[in-house]
Every structure is written in structure tokens, then in C-alpha cells.
Design an enzyme around this catalytic site. Structure first.
Site, PDB file in Angstrom:
ATOM      1  CE1 TYR A 153      -2.107 -20.378  10.722  1.00 39.06           C
ATOM      2  CE2 TYR A 153      -3.491 -20.245   8.940  1.00 39.06           C
ATOM      3  CZ  TYR A 153      -2.337 -19.340   9.760  1.00 39.06           C
ATOM      4  OH  TYR A 153      -1.508 -18.645   8.897  1.00 39.06           O
TER       5      TYR A 153
ATOM      6  CG  HIS B 255       4.155 -21.652   9.442  1.00 37.73           C
ATOM      7  ND1 HIS B 255       2.402 -21.749   9.485  1.00 37.73           N
ATOM      8  CD2 HIS B 255       3.512 -20.078   8.931  1.00 37.73           C
ATOM      9  CE1 HIS B 255       1.636 -20.794  10.080  1.00 37.73           C
ATOM     10  NE2 HIS B 255       2.475 -20.119  10.259  1.00 37.73           N
ATOM     11  NE  ARG B 256       6.413 -18.143  12.740  1.00 40.33           N
ATOM     12  CZ  ARG B 256       6.698 -17.347  12.944  1.00 40.33           C
ATOM     13  NH1 ARG B 256       7.890 -16.127  11.969  1.00 40.33           N
ATOM     14  NH2 ARG B 256       5.590 -16.000  13.056  1.00 40.33           N
TER      15      ARG B 256
ATOM     16  CB  SER C  77       5.375 -17.870   5.393  1.00 38.96           C
ATOM     17  OG  SER C  77       4.603 -17.448   6.334  1.00 38.96           O
ATOM     18  CG  ASN C  78       6.736 -15.767   8.960  1.00 40.13           C
ATOM     19  OD1 ASN C  78       6.790 -14.171   8.455  1.00 40.13           O
ATOM     20  ND2 ASN C  78       6.481 -16.733   8.463  1.00 40.13           N
TER      21      ASN C  78
ATOM     22  CD1 TRP D  22      -3.849 -18.587  13.457  1.00 38.96           C
ATOM     23  CD2 TRP D  22      -3.244 -16.545  13.426  1.00 38.96           C
ATOM     24  NE1 TRP D  22      -3.167 -18.254  14.652  1.00 38.96           N
ATOM     25  CE2 TRP D  22      -2.816 -17.216  14.826  1.00 38.96           C
ATOM     26  CE3 TRP D  22      -3.417 -15.150  12.979  1.00 38.96           C
ATOM     27  CZ2 TRP D  22      -2.592 -16.393  15.497  1.00 38.96           C
ATOM     28  CZ3 TRP D  22      -2.661 -14.789  13.989  1.00 38.96           C
ATOM     29  CH2 TRP D  22      -1.899 -14.612  15.283  1.00 38.96           C
ATOM     30  NE  ARG D  23      -6.888 -13.371  14.038  1.00 37.18           N
ATOM     31  CZ  ARG D  23      -5.408 -12.672  15.030  1.00 37.18           C
ATOM     32  NH1 ARG D  23      -6.026 -12.825  16.559  1.00 37.18           N
ATOM     33  NH2 ARG D  23      -5.045 -11.949  15.229  1.00 37.18           N
TER      34      ARG D  23
ATOM     35  CG  ASP E 153      -2.887 -17.524   4.341  1.00 33.79           C
ATOM     36  OD1 ASP E 153      -2.682 -18.234   3.790  1.00 33.79           O
ATOM     37  OD2 ASP E 153      -2.806 -17.206   5.758  1.00 33.79           O
TER      38      ASP E 153
END
Ligand code: NAP
Length: 236
Positions: A58, A133-134, A163-164, A24-25, A53
Site C-alpha cells: 500500500y 494478497h492475490r 484474498s481474491n 490502502w488510500r 487492513d
């Protein structure tokens, strides 16, 4: 008790390293460049972190391509690593001017198009794991499941998950699939413990799947003492 360095998500099949490289970062701050990314992959694999991941969104839809450029220079074997990606969040971004508002799309057409882009950006012909993702409040579970089935049958995705998701959202999608959802990637850390009491970890144990954990260090708040307000990757 010995702790295995790997976690089997599919019995006798897909396994991930216990610690995963979260991408992600990757482009926060300076763009590391392809050579540096190749070195990061090498160091990560040397340390036993073979699983990476990703998500389409991202870095404002830019991380997968930057990572793919590094992967192309990396000397290791594709089969020696696992690539995870996610889709379903439609970010308002200069790279997606058509997304005028952030929203969700878990329809088959979007999922399949997103996977094609991820494969192309990462420079691979398959993902080891694809996650929604969500939760999408307007998800049509039959349609989402059709995309998963076609992608698995075509060999473009080895396994699928979410996810989530709440346990109910997980069960709804799982009820439409001929194979299991292999994980729910959820936030969990000493600063965010709700999965322990809201049924998500009970659900994982009941169905015997291994959850994946995001922001295990509270996004750094654990060390900085700054308030941690669940600034997840699709929530900013
Ligand atoms: N599915 C989802 O919705 C979702 C949401 C969010 C994240 N994710 C996934 O989870 C991965 C990990 O998330 P995360 O990056 O939030 O994980 P994290 O490990 O909780 O946080 C990493 C952050 O902590 C900082 N940090 C680590 N050690 C530190 C220290 N000693 N002092 C100060 N800061 C420190 C790091 O800074 P430095 O980089 O400077 O070390 C980095 O910014 C992501 O890359 C992504 O793959 C998924």
C-alpha cells in the site's frame, strides 16, 4: 435480529470489527503525518472500528511505515486493535527497484521476509491476520503453507487467510495446513456482484468462514457514477 458489531474469525479467538479501516488510500493526497494518523486510529477505535487492513504494497510500500509512526504515538492498547496485512504481490515501485515487472511471490522466503518488514514498519511484534494478497499462478502450496505454519508457531501471526482466491485455490492451500484459512478477502458491492454467482460466497458459507469485503462502495463509484473497473489495490 441483532447484528453483532464484531465477527469471529476463529471461534473463541480472533474477532474483527464488522467495519474495518482500510489503509490502502492513507497516503493518497497529502501524507497525514504521525499525529494525524494517531488521531485517525483514535477516532476509528472510538467508533468501534478496531480492525485495520494493510498490505505491504500500500502506498508503494509506504503506508505501513506511516501508519506505524501514528500507532507509536497512539495512547491505546495494542491488544485493543487488530492489525491485518497481506503479501505476495511484487509491485514495480521506486521503493522496490529489484521488481522490474509486477509479479507474484508466495514462496516461504518472501512471505516470512515480508511479515518481518510489516512487523517492523507497523511497530508491533505480531499481526492478527496475514493474507496472501492475490492468487499466484505459480504458488507451491506446500511452501506457502510452511511459511504460514512457522509464522503462527512463532507467534508472529495469529491467523492466516487469503484474498481474491477462487474456491479451488482456497481449497488447495487449505489442504496443506493443519489449521483453517479463516477468510477470503474479496471485492463485493452493488457494482461488483460476481462473488454471489461464481461460487466464492457459496464456498464461504459451506466452510463456515466469514469473507472480508473490499471496495464495498465500489471505490467511490457508487456515488460519483464513474465506471467502476475493479481498480483493486494490486491491479493498478
Ligand atoms: N484485498 C484486495 O485485493 C483489496 C483491494 C482493494 C482494497 N482493499 C482493501 O479495502 C479497503 C477499502 O477499499 P476502497 O477504498 O476501494 O473502499 P470503498 O469504500 O469502496 O471506496 C472508498 C472510496 O470511496 C470514496 N467515497 C466514499 N464515500 C463517497 C461519497 N459519498 N462520494 C464520493 N466518493 C466517496 C472515498 O473517497 P474519500 O476518501 O474522499 O472519502 C474513497 O476514495 C482498502 O483500504 C483496502 O484495505 C483490498
Amino acid at each position: 435480529m441483532t447484528v453483532s458489531p464484531r465477527i469471529e474469525l476463529v471461534p473463541g479467538g480472533l474477532s474483527l470489527s464488522r467495519l474495518v479501516f482500510g489503509a490502502w488510500r492513507l497516503l493518497d493526497g497529502q501524507n497525514p503525518g504521525a499525529e494525524e494518523v494517531a488521531r485517525l486510529i483514535d477516532t476509528s477505535v472510538d467508533l468501534g472500528l478496531t480492525s485495520f487492513d494493510h498490505a505491504d504494497i500500500y502506498g508503494g510500500y509506504a503506508v505501513e511505515e506511516a501508519f506505524g509512526a501514528g500507532l507509536a504515538r497512539w495512547k491505546g492498547r495494542r491488544a485493543g486493535i487488530e492489525l491485518i496485512s497481506k503479501c505476495g504481490i511484487m509491485l514495480a515501485s521506486s521503493n522496490r527497484p529489484q521488481n522490474r515487472l509486477k509479479h507474484y511471490d508466495t514462496g516461504a522466503a518472501h512471505i516470512e521476509a515480508s511479515v518481518e518488514r510489516s512487523l517492523n514498519n507497523l511497530g508491533t511484534d505480531y499481526l492478527d491476520l496475514l493474507l496472501i494478497h492475490r492468487p499466484d499462478p505459480l504458488m507451491d502450496a506446500d511452501d506457502t503453507a510452511r511459511a504460514f505454519e512457522r509464522l503462527v508457531a512463532a507467534g508472529k501471526v495469529r491467523a492466516v487467510g487469503v484474498s481474491n482466491f477462487t474456491p479451488d485455490q482456497f481449497d488447495l492451500l487449505a489442504s496443506r495446513l493443519p489449521f483453517p484459512l479463516v477468510t477470503n478477502q474479496i471485492e463485493h458491492s452493488v457494482l461488483e456482484t460476481s462473488a454471489l454467482t461464481d461460487g466464492r460466497l457459496d464456498h464461504a458459507q459451506r466452510l463456515r468462514y466469514a469473507p472480508m469485503i473490499w471496495s464495498p462502495l465500489g471505490g467511490g463509484s457508487l456515488f460519483t457514477g464513474e465506471a467502476h473497473a475493479s481498480k483493486g489495490c494490486g491491479q493498478r
